[in-house]
Design a protein around this motif. Structure first.
Motif, short mmCIF file in Angstrom:
data_model
loop_
_atom_site.label_atom_id
_atom_site.label_comp_id
_atom_site.label_asym_id
_atom_site.label_seq_id
_atom_site.Cartn_x
_atom_site.Cartn_y
_atom_site.Cartn_z
N PRO A 187 0.79 -1.23 0.00
CA PRO A 187 0.00 0.00 0.00
C PRO A 187 0.83 1.28 0.00
CG PRO A 187 -0.93 -1.60 1.52
CD PRO A 187 0.38 -2.16 1.06
N ALA A 188 1.86 1.36 0.85
CA ALA A 188 2.65 2.58 0.93
C ALA A 188 3.42 2.83 -0.36
CB ALA A 188 3.61 2.52 2.11
N ALA A 189 4.04 1.80 -0.91
CA ALA A 189 4.79 1.96 -2.16
C ALA A 189 3.86 2.28 -3.31
CB ALA A 189 5.58 0.69 -2.44
N HIS A 191 0.99 3.91 -3.10
CA HIS A 191 0.59 5.32 -2.98
C HIS A 191 1.68 6.24 -3.49
CE1 HIS A 191 0.54 9.19 -0.77
NE2 HIS A 191 -0.66 9.21 -1.31
N ALA A 192 2.93 5.95 -3.14
CA ALA A 192 4.04 6.79 -3.60
C ALA A 192 4.12 6.77 -5.13
CB ALA A 192 5.34 6.31 -2.99
N HIS A 240 10.56 4.02 -8.31
CA HIS A 240 9.55 3.30 -7.52
C HIS A 240 9.40 1.84 -7.96
CE1 HIS A 240 8.05 7.04 -5.68
NE2 HIS A 240 8.27 7.59 -6.86
N ARG A 277 -2.90 10.42 1.19
CA ARG A 277 -1.68 10.03 1.91
C ARG A 277 -1.98 9.12 3.09
NH1 ARG A 277 -3.07 15.14 3.55
NH2 ARG A 277 -3.12 15.54 5.80
N HIS A 278 -3.25 9.10 3.55
CA HIS A 278 -3.60 8.27 4.70
C HIS A 278 -4.13 6.89 4.31
CE1 HIS A 278 -2.73 11.49 7.33
NE2 HIS A 278 -3.82 12.19 7.14
N PRO A 280 -2.64 4.20 2.97
CA PRO A 280 -1.85 3.08 3.49
C PRO A 280 -2.04 2.88 4.99
CG PRO A 280 -0.53 4.40 1.99
CD PRO A 280 -1.77 5.17 2.25
N SER A 281 -2.15 3.97 5.75
CA SER A 281 -2.37 3.85 7.20
C SER A 281 -3.71 3.21 7.50
CB SER A 281 -2.28 5.23 7.86
OG SER A 281 -1.00 5.79 7.69
N ALA A 284 -3.34 -0.54 6.88
CA ALA A 284 -2.53 -1.16 7.92
C ALA A 284 -3.30 -1.29 9.22
CB ALA A 284 -1.25 -0.35 8.13
#
Length: 380
Positions: A187-189, A191-192, A240, A277-278, A280-281, A284
């Motif tokens: 998820p974080a990667a 989003h980036a 990325h 930006r939230h 991925p959080s 998780a």
């Protein structure tokens, strides 16, 4: 449950007027594809299916006027024949109507760059809860007279009035559309990657990510431009991941999954809107629930599927500055939990004043969206 089907706008006006006089509740319905959203209720269903058909379409002016019961599939076919489209990319189950799509504020993956349903609704005619016909907006792209009621009507779920006619802005369809995919990102990667692609000069029109590790980037426009941008995209996102093209038929299924949440495991489904930006959080934080999920709009919309009746999704969305809509659940949960995130008191009061101005007797205020349902009625 009583069921009425007015033949035209005059019939609809008389039905609403009679309901207002008798203190009855009416639930407006197009194709009924979203009838299971919200609490079970006992209200007279008013189908606008007979209020169907195109009133005026001028491809050169990019303006379409039609009745709300017109099937979405027919609208899209009409526009496609002229090389045009509804830019906000509405979607719906078979039988969905254009009026229902606008009333529910439905928008697909292109919304992040093309805008929402309310950005493309120029004007409408409707019947208020008083049983009176009124007109808002205009059949032109620029209109600055009075309140911007079209923006309030889109996404109102029929609680302001019953539309009898609506005018939409349409746009030319892209000559070519290509989807590029990255594999194996978390998820974080993901989003980036989506943030990088959307902010680049590759002019990516949509970005989404599926839980199984597929990140989707859509490039659309004239063929030479699309080819050039697709050629530059691997270099743009090289820090990325690597990306590859996928065939159009495969891409269509992937985008459908991302924009509709279709196929998510679990009997309960939530749609979360939050700052991208939230995203991925959020995933998780909810992972211990054993969720299935999909991101769209570059992470601004997250579909969450899971088993059981936990309200942790709504709490997590609120904690991260977003809101969660209960899209699918069993009857017991839908009866106990309001479909929409509770509003702040000031905003809730403002919404109530607007609705009461057009529907003072609450003809369209069914228990589907009961304000007194409490989110703490089920265990977290």
């Amino acid at each position: 449950m009583a069921f009425l089907q007015p033949r035209d706008a005059d019939d609809l006006t008389e039905i609403v007027r009679s309901a207002a006089s008798a203190g009855e509740k009416l639930e407006l319905r197009g194709g009924g594809t979203k009838a299971d959203l919200g609490a079970p209720r006992a209200a007279t269903v008013v189908s606008v299916a007979a209020l169907s058909g195109v009133i005026d379409y001028d491809p050169a002016e990019l303006v379409l006027t039609l009745r709300p019961g017109t099937p979405l599939a027919e609208v899209e076919a009409l526009l496609a024949a002229e090389g045009q489209m509804l830019a906000f990319e509405p979607w719906g189950a078979p039988g969905a109507t254009i009026g229902g799509v606008i009333a529910a504020g439905v928008a697909g993956s292109r919304r992040i760059t093309a805008g929402s349903a309310r950005d493309h609704l120029l004007g409408f005619q409707a019947v208020s809860g008083r049983g009176e016909s009124f007109v808002a907006g205009a059949k032109v792209v620029k209109n600055v007279t009075g309140y911007d009621l079209p923006k309030l009507m889109a996404g109102s779920w029929g609680r302001i009035g019953a539309m009898t006619e609506l005018t939409l802005k349409v746009l030319p369809a892209p000559r070519m559309t290509t989807t590029m995919v990255a594999d194996g990102l978390g998820p974080a990667a993901a989003h980036a990657l989506m943030a990088c692609a959307l902010g680049s000069n590759a002019d990516v029109s949509a970005a989404a990510h599926l839980a199984r590790g597929l990140t989707l980037l859509r490039v659309a426009g004239f063929a030479p431009s699309v080819e050039a941008r697709c050629a530059s995209l691997p270099g743009i996102v090289s820090a990325h991941c690597t990306v590859r093209r996928v065939a159009d038929d495969e891409a269509a299924g992937l985008w459908d999954e991302a924009m509709t949440g279709s196929g998510l495991a679990g009997e309960t489904c939530w749609r979360v809107h939050l700052p991208p930006r939230h995203a991925p959080s959020l995933v998780a934080r909810l992972d211990p629930l054993g969720i299935d999920w999909a991101m769209d709009w570059g992470g601004s919309r997250v579909w969450i599927g899971h088993a059981g009746s936990s309200l942790a999704v709504r709490q997590a969305a609120a904690d991260l500055g977003g809101e969660a809509t209960l899209v699918r659940a069993d009857a017991a949960m839908r009866a106990a939990v309001p479909p929409f995130q509770p509003r702040a008191p000031g905003l809730a009061a403002l919404e109530q004043r607007v609705r009461r101005a057009f529907d003072p007797k609450g003809v369209f205020a069914t228990t589907r969206f009961a304000e007194d349902a409490h989110a703490d009625q089920l265990p977290a």
